[in-house]
Scaffold this active site. Structure first.
Site, PDB file in Angstrom:
ATOM      1  N   SER A  24      61.220  50.912  35.739  1.00  0.00           N
ATOM      2  CA  SER A  24      60.607  51.703  36.797  1.00  0.00           C
ATOM      3  C   SER A  24      59.090  51.744  36.634  1.00  0.00           C
ATOM      4  O   SER A  24      58.574  51.938  35.535  1.00  0.00           O
ATOM      5  CB  SER A  24      61.160  53.129  36.737  1.00  0.00           C
ATOM      6  OG  SER A  24      60.438  53.947  37.604  1.00  0.00           O
ATOM      7  N   GLY A  75      50.057  58.431  37.400  1.00  0.00           N
ATOM      8  CA  GLY A  75      50.239  59.769  37.970  1.00  0.00           C
ATOM      9  C   GLY A  75      51.175  59.794  39.159  1.00  0.00           C
ATOM     10  O   GLY A  75      50.984  60.578  40.098  1.00  0.00           O
ATOM     11  N   CYS A 133      57.756  61.615  32.628  1.00  0.00           N
ATOM     12  CA  CYS A 133      56.460  61.006  32.956  1.00  0.00           C
ATOM     13  C   CYS A 133      55.360  61.707  32.143  1.00  0.00           C
ATOM     14  O   CYS A 133      55.205  62.926  32.243  1.00  0.00           O
ATOM     15  CB  CYS A 133      56.155  61.128  34.447  1.00  0.00           C
ATOM     16  SG  CYS A 133      54.479  60.534  34.806  1.00  0.00           S
ATOM     17  N   ILE A 196      63.074  54.043  26.263  1.00  0.00           N
ATOM     18  CA  ILE A 196      62.240  55.206  26.232  1.00  0.00           C
ATOM     19  C   ILE A 196      61.181  55.115  27.330  1.00  0.00           C
ATOM     20  O   ILE A 196      60.845  54.013  27.767  1.00  0.00           O
ATOM     21  CB  ILE A 196      61.486  55.331  24.863  1.00  0.00           C
ATOM     22  CG1 ILE A 196      60.727  54.040  24.571  1.00  0.00           C
ATOM     23  CG2 ILE A 196      62.453  55.691  23.742  1.00  0.00           C
ATOM     24  CD1 ILE A 196      59.844  54.070  23.330  1.00  0.00           C
ATOM     25  N   THR A 198      57.116  55.767  28.213  1.00  0.00           N
ATOM     26  CA  THR A 198      55.953  55.391  27.415  1.00  0.00           C
ATOM     27  C   THR A 198      55.589  56.500  26.422  1.00  0.00           C
ATOM     28  O   THR A 198      56.012  57.641  26.556  1.00  0.00           O
ATOM     29  CB  THR A 198      54.759  55.145  28.348  1.00  0.00           C
ATOM     30  OG1 THR A 198      54.609  56.291  29.189  1.00  0.00           O
ATOM     31  CG2 THR A 198      54.963  53.902  29.188  1.00  0.00           C
ATOM     32  N   GLY A 249      61.143  49.168  26.292  1.00  0.00           N
ATOM     33  CA  GLY A 249      59.996  49.426  25.423  1.00  0.00           C
ATOM     34  C   GLY A 249      59.601  48.144  24.721  1.00  0.00           C
ATOM     35  O   GLY A 249      60.205  47.763  23.722  1.00  0.00           O
TER      36      GLY A 249
HETATM   37  C1  SIN Z   1      53.077  57.201  36.217  1.00  0.00           C
HETATM   38  O1  SIN Z   1      53.204  57.003  37.428  1.00  0.00           O
HETATM   39  O2  SIN Z   1      52.157  57.895  35.795  1.00  0.00           O
HETATM   40  C2  SIN Z   1      54.025  56.609  35.221  1.00  0.00           C
HETATM   41  C3  SIN Z   1      55.382  57.169  35.371  1.00  0.00           C
HETATM   42  C4  SIN Z   1      56.122  57.323  34.080  1.00  0.00           C
HETATM   43  O3  SIN Z   1      55.708  56.809  33.034  1.00  0.00           O
HETATM   44  O4  SIN Z   1      57.157  57.986  34.062  1.00  0.00           O
END
Ligand code: SIN
Length: 313
Positions: A24, A75, A133, A196, A198, A249
């Site tokens: 994702s 974000g 997130c 996992i 990040t 990961g």
């Molecule tokens: C993001 O859009 O900031 C990343 C989304 C995530 O790592 O869950």
């Protein structure tokens, strides 16, 4: 000649012909990747986590290169659930791709609202509930860092979405007791776990002497985090061997995917590697098939969690 391998896998009641999925956030809804391979040729497309309303995300810069990885601080930019369901899902289903819809919310109610919208959508394979997130203003909103908040989000989604659609809860490695959080979300109704997300990180530009990312902190991905992923998958599979894991990961080769499978993953998402090579998923899938065959596995399922066997004997 290599022996044929049954690569199929399941997450809850969802069946996939192969275990290699997009991660994702790394390929939006797959439109750009579809120039490089038919999306139906990989296990599933896991879409960018979508929220209830359109969202601009964090200030730029949003990316930083690091040794063996990268930081993102997106974000949760996105079109909002209504546009996503009107445009992206029908397009993906036309491609005959298997679709895992990832959702994210700022409140427990927002997750339930998203689940309500998904309840009536036919053709999707599963919902990934992203409760991890790292790129939110308030760390208190990283639900996956709190066992009780994690459980409440998944409980709300399960009650709203009904019993059919598999729920995959996406967890953070940035916690002290990951198996405890995993057990809580499974008890609340998750059928599978995504491990996992990040790892929270930061880069300071030593020329400007200021944080490089507009949002200051970001999520570290890429080869640097593979050992963290292997550890997390291994720990959770040891604690909950019946619960399928979508592992991710730092996977950039069939050997990397095989390592996550040996740790306990039933399927593997590929993210950062696709930025350097948009055909990485197909390459990794073929390499994995060859490794499984060379190791004498007739099915992928026989290899899941294999690294645990000796200590359990
Ligand atoms: C993001 O859009 O900031 C990343 C989304 C995530 O790592 O869950």
């Amino acid at each position: 000649m290599n022996m044929p391998v049954d690569m199929s896998t399941t997450l809850g009641n969802a069946w996939f012909p192969t275990p290699i999925f997009t991660a994702s956030g790394c390929a939006s809804s797959g439109k750009e990747l579809s120039q490089f391979f038919p999306l139906k040729d990989v296990g599933a497309i896991v879409t960018k986590s979508v929220m209830s309303k359109p969202r601009h995300g964090r200030p730029t810069p949003r990316m930083a290169e690091t040794p063996s990885g990268m930081l993102n601080s997106i974000g949760l930019q996105g079109p909002g659930i209504d546009s996503f369901l009107a445009n992206d899902v029908p397009w993906l289903l036309e491609q005959k791709a298997r679709v895992v819809v990832s959702i994210a919310g700022e409140t427990i109610e927002e997750y339930a609202t998203l689940a309500r919208k998904l309840r009536s959508v036919s053709g999707i394979s599963a919902v990934e509930v992203n409760i991890s997130c790292p790129n939110v203003e308030n760390r208190g909103l990283v639900f996956a860092c709190d066992p009780d908040a994690s459980r409440r989000v998944i409980d709300g989604v399960r009650k709203t979405i009904g019993g059919e659609l598999p729920i995959i809860a996406k967890l953070s490695p940035d916690v002290t007791n990951l198996p405890e959080i995993a057990r809580g979300v499974v008890d609340a109704g998750a059928d599978a776990l995504a491990l996992i997300n990040t790892v929270l990180g930061m880069v300071i530009n030593v020329d400007t002497m200021k944080p490089h990312l507009g949002g200051k902190t970001g999520g570290l991905s890429g080869p640097a985090i593979k050992p963290v992923a292997v550890r997390a998958i291994y720990q959770v599979h040891a604690a909950l061997p019946e619960v399928p894991i979508l592992g991710m990961g730092g996977v950039s080769s069939g050997r990397d995917a095989f390592e996550l499978i040996l740790a306990g993953a039933s399927a593997v998402s590929v993210g950062t590697a696709s930025f350097g090579n948009p055909s990485a998923l197909v390459k990794i899938q073929e390499e994995l098939r060859e490794i499984l065959s060379a190791k004498g596995f007739a099915t992928l399922k026989q290899a899941v969690g294999y690294a645990h066997r000796e200590e359990n004997a």
